[in-house]
Scaffold this motif. Structure first.
Motif, mmCIF file in Angstrom:
data_model
loop_
_atom_site.group_PDB
_atom_site.id
_atom_site.type_symbol
_atom_site.label_atom_id
_atom_site.label_comp_id
_atom_site.label_asym_id
_atom_site.label_seq_id
_atom_site.Cartn_x
_atom_site.Cartn_y
_atom_site.Cartn_z
ATOM 1 N N ILE A 74 38.256 39.806 103.029
ATOM 2 C CA ILE A 74 38.999 39.271 104.167
ATOM 3 C C ILE A 74 40.137 38.427 103.617
ATOM 4 N N GLY A 75 41.373 38.888 103.822
ATOM 5 C CA GLY A 75 42.551 38.194 103.322
ATOM 6 C C GLY A 75 43.214 38.953 102.192
ATOM 7 N N ALA A 76 44.418 39.485 102.451
ATOM 8 C CA ALA A 76 45.140 40.280 101.449
ATOM 9 C C ALA A 76 46.268 39.476 100.825
ATOM 10 N N GLY A 77 46.020 38.185 100.627
ATOM 11 C CA GLY A 77 46.957 37.370 99.876
ATOM 12 C C GLY A 77 46.827 37.649 98.397
ATOM 13 N N LEU A 78 47.122 36.659 97.576
ATOM 14 C CA LEU A 78 47.160 36.895 96.133
ATOM 15 C C LEU A 78 45.780 37.197 95.556
ATOM 16 N N SER A 79 44.816 36.315 95.789
ATOM 17 C CA SER A 79 43.501 36.523 95.167
ATOM 18 C C SER A 79 42.761 37.695 95.801
ATOM 19 N N GLY A 80 42.905 37.872 97.111
ATOM 20 C CA GLY A 80 42.228 38.994 97.765
ATOM 21 C C GLY A 80 42.734 40.334 97.279
ATOM 22 N N SER A 81 44.050 40.450 97.132
ATOM 23 C CA SER A 81 44.631 41.717 96.654
ATOM 24 C C SER A 81 44.226 41.983 95.212
ATOM 25 N N LEU A 82 44.271 40.941 94.373
ATOM 26 C CA LEU A 82 43.895 41.126 92.968
ATOM 27 C C LEU A 82 42.423 41.523 92.844
ATOM 28 N N LEU A 83 41.567 40.841 93.609
ATOM 29 C CA LEU A 83 40.136 41.160 93.547
ATOM 30 C C LEU A 83 39.873 42.579 94.023
ATOM 31 N N ALA A 84 40.567 43.007 95.071
ATOM 32 C CA ALA A 84 40.388 44.373 95.572
ATOM 33 C C ALA A 84 40.721 45.396 94.491
ATOM 34 N N ILE A 85 41.809 45.140 93.779
ATOM 35 C CA ILE A 85 42.213 46.061 92.703
ATOM 36 C C ILE A 85 41.138 46.124 91.631
ATOM 37 N N ARG A 86 40.646 44.961 91.201
ATOM 38 C CA ARG A 86 39.660 44.946 90.117
ATOM 39 C C ARG A 86 38.373 45.650 90.540
ATOM 40 N N LEU A 87 37.932 45.418 91.763
ATOM 41 C CA LEU A 87 36.704 46.054 92.229
ATOM 42 C C LEU A 87 36.891 47.562 92.377
ATOM 43 N N ALA A 88 38.088 47.973 92.805
ATOM 44 C CA ALA A 88 38.375 49.409 92.884
ATOM 45 C C ALA A 88 38.365 50.029 91.491
ATOM 46 N N GLN A 89 38.899 49.319 90.513
ATOM 47 C CA GLN A 89 38.883 49.817 89.135
ATOM 48 C C GLN A 89 37.457 49.999 88.629
ATOM 49 N N MET A 121 47.235 28.999 92.580
ATOM 50 C CA MET A 121 47.113 30.441 92.374
ATOM 51 C C MET A 121 46.332 30.745 91.107
ATOM 52 N N ASN A 122 46.636 30.027 90.022
ATOM 53 C CA ASN A 122 45.960 30.287 88.753
ATOM 54 C C ASN A 122 44.451 30.077 88.868
ATOM 55 N N CYS A 123 44.059 29.041 89.600
ATOM 56 C CA CYS A 123 42.642 28.783 89.819
ATOM 57 C C CYS A 123 42.001 29.888 90.647
ATOM 58 N N SER A 124 42.677 30.326 91.707
ATOM 59 C CA SER A 124 42.142 31.394 92.552
ATOM 60 C C SER A 124 42.023 32.701 91.774
ATOM 61 N N PHE A 125 43.020 32.987 90.946
ATOM 62 C CA PHE A 125 42.933 34.173 90.093
ATOM 63 C C PHE A 125 41.774 34.059 89.104
ATOM 64 N N GLU A 126 41.559 32.852 88.570
ATOM 65 C CA GLU A 126 40.451 32.670 87.629
ATOM 66 C C GLU A 126 39.101 32.872 88.321
ATOM 67 N N ASP A 127 39.015 32.541 89.624
ATOM 68 C CA ASP A 127 37.812 32.877 90.395
ATOM 69 C C ASP A 127 37.486 34.364 90.255
ATOM 70 N N CYS A 128 38.524 35.191 90.368
ATOM 71 C CA CYS A 128 38.335 36.647 90.299
ATOM 72 C C CYS A 128 37.883 37.075 88.914
ATOM 73 N N VAL A 129 38.410 36.433 87.880
ATOM 74 C CA VAL A 129 37.998 36.740 86.505
ATOM 75 C C VAL A 129 36.520 36.405 86.317
ATOM 76 N N VAL A 130 36.098 35.230 86.789
ATOM 77 C CA VAL A 130 34.693 34.822 86.653
ATOM 78 C C VAL A 130 33.791 35.740 87.471
ATOM 79 N N PHE A 131 34.237 36.127 88.655
ATOM 80 C CA PHE A 131 33.488 37.100 89.466
ATOM 81 C C PHE A 131 33.279 38.394 88.679
ATOM 82 N N ASP A 132 34.333 38.851 88.044
ATOM 83 C CA ASP A 132 34.260 40.077 87.242
ATOM 84 C C ASP A 132 33.296 39.916 86.073
ATOM 85 N N GLN A 133 33.317 38.760 85.429
ATOM 86 C CA GLN A 133 32.405 38.490 84.314
ATOM 87 C C GLN A 133 30.946 38.475 84.773
ATOM 88 N N CYS A 134 30.716 37.968 85.979
ATOM 89 C CA CYS A 134 29.351 37.949 86.508
ATOM 90 C C CYS A 134 28.866 39.360 86.849
#
Length: 443
Positions: free
Chosen positions: A4-19, A313-326
């Motif tokens: 929910i939310g296609a801003g910066l972190s939502g769009s980046l997370l969607a891409i990573r999960l699709a990958q 933004m950098n913190c929100s992007f890092e959320d996505c990195v940690v999510f990916d690591q988990c």
């Protein structure tokens, strides 16, 4: 997975999960920003640094986005008398931040997301409720209809006004949900320095410009077209406040008195001042971020911060990195992934929130303080001489391998030592750097 939310972190997370092969729905309440113009005065430029670059590298977009960014090697401090002083961000030549357009970055991420067959993007799809018991989210469509959407996982990246977080709040007692929202007395208003007639920059291109005035300030970040996005930060009330500036004459008097060198470069100032809104600045903290291994808050929905460390933004992007690591650690066992993300990120989100508020005081007041100037000179010297020395700013901004909470703790201790040393000397170059480093290493 429903994001929910296609801003910066939502769009980046969607891409990573699709990958990773997941089937992703990305819902955005606004219209497609690639087809409509952004609202005026809301597009504060972003300072992209190492934590954010790491996340873009994860999805293969770091070089693409850095090509659209302008390096900023330090703060260019503008004195009231027109003097200029560059304060480097680091003593190391390869450490700098990057000015990048929020809209341009978001558009690049949306274009990338749209290229994946396993991502479906729904614009004009406003989340109005997360039904925690039925494990669905409800979306309002442009025709007013309400649609129930099911999924295996819901991630709320829907910003500081998050509907997912509101749904948690509505069941605070059941979830033992804690929430705080603290506003600064100051707000911000976006202004503009246009490029020269031939598309050049009117002031130094590779710097973040700052006009500190003790209690209020203005900053400027460069754009690729030669312009600068200017942002005035001041209280709403009081002699220097937004509410005291009511006429074009007030604008002229205010800027010629406090920002005369900038005023000469801003031909559209009076128009911009009254067109662009004065917006508030606040910090949001909450807990828990996840519910039942099914719902998760990330980005500003979980931890909105003020912009004075350039880390939102950098913190929100890092959320996505940690999510990916988990996910690396637990696969798609969301009952383990979500609590792990929450545990790893909550303490660090709180740290950068507090750092950002503290840095407002530093930028507004201290960058022109003689002791602080000596401290920055000493830190730059230490970074040039010692590979193991990093200032608090450098640890936050250039050391993605260090957590925000560690950078805060160690940085505060270092600052206490260095400010005391610099308050007792008039000549930084005469100090025994080896002795200082021994003191710092023992911290």
């Amino acid at each position: 997975i429903v994001i929910i939310g296609a801003g910066l972190s939502g769009s980046l997370l969607a891409i990573r999960l699709a990958q990773r092969g997941f089937l992703v729905e990305l819902h955005e309440k606004r219209s497609d920003m690639r087809k409509v113009s952004m609202s005026a005065g809301r597009s504060i430029n972003l300072a992209l640094s190492d934590r954010g670059i790491n996340a873009l590298r994860l999805i293969g977009m770091d070089e693409f986005m850095l090509d659209e960014a302008i390096p900023m090697t330090g703060r260019m401090v503008h004195g009231l008398d027109g003097s200029l002083m560059l304060q480097p961000y680091s003593g190391r030549a390869d450490e700098y931040i990057n000015s990048i357009s929020r809209g341009g970055l978001n558009i690049g991420l949306l274009d990338k997301a749209e290229s994946y067959e396993n991502i479906t993007i729904y614009f004009d799809s406003e989340c109005i409720n997360a039904d925690l018991d039925r494990e669905i989210c409800q979306f309002k469509k442009p025709d007013g209809s309400i649609v129930d959407v099911a999924g295996d996982l819901f991630v709320g990246t829907d910003g500081a006004g998050s509907a997912i977080r509101q749904s948690y709040f509505n069941q605070s007692a059941r979830l033992r949900f804690s929430f705080s929202q603290q506003y600064l007395s100051a707000g911000y208003k976006e202004l503009h320095i246009p490029p020269t007639e031939n598309g050049g920059f009117k002031i130094e291109k590779n710097a973040l410009h700052i006009w500190p005035r003790g209690g209020f300030m203005m900053i400027g970040l460069p754009n690729l077209d030669g312009s600068f996005t200017m942002t005035l930060f001041t209280d709403f009330e009081g002699e220097y406040g937004f509410n005291a500036i009511k006429t074009e004459e007030d604008v002229e008097n205010y800027f010629t008195k406090y920002f005369p060198d900038a005023y000469a470069l801003m031909p559209d100032l009076k128009r911009d001042y009254f067109i662009n809104p004065a917006s508030s600045l606040g910090t949001i903290k909450c807990y828990p971020w996840q519910f039942n291994g099914k719902f998760l808050l990330l980005g500003d929905a979980a931890h909105a911060v003020v912009p004075f460390y350039g880390q939102g933004m950098n913190c929100s992007f890092e959320d996505c990195v940690v999510f990916d690591q988990c996910i690396d650690q637990f696969g798609d066992d969301w009952q383990k992934v979500l609590p792990a993300v929450q545990e790893l990120r909550k303490i660090n989100a709180d740290a950068i929130a507090d750092l950002a508020v503290g840095n407002y005081t530093e930028m507004r007041d201290l960058v022109a303080d003689p002791v602080f100037i000596k401290k920055r000179k000493l830190e730059t010297k230490l970074e040039q001489m010692y590979p193991d020395y990093f200032s608090k700013y450098s640890m936050v901004t250039f050391r993605a391998d260090l957590s925000y909470s560690y950078a805060q703790s160690r940085g505060d201790k270092q600052n206490e030592v260095l400010m005391k040393i610099c308050s007792q000397t008039d000549d930084v170059d005469s100090l025994d750097t080896e002795k200082i480093m021994e003191m710092i290493r023992q911290l």
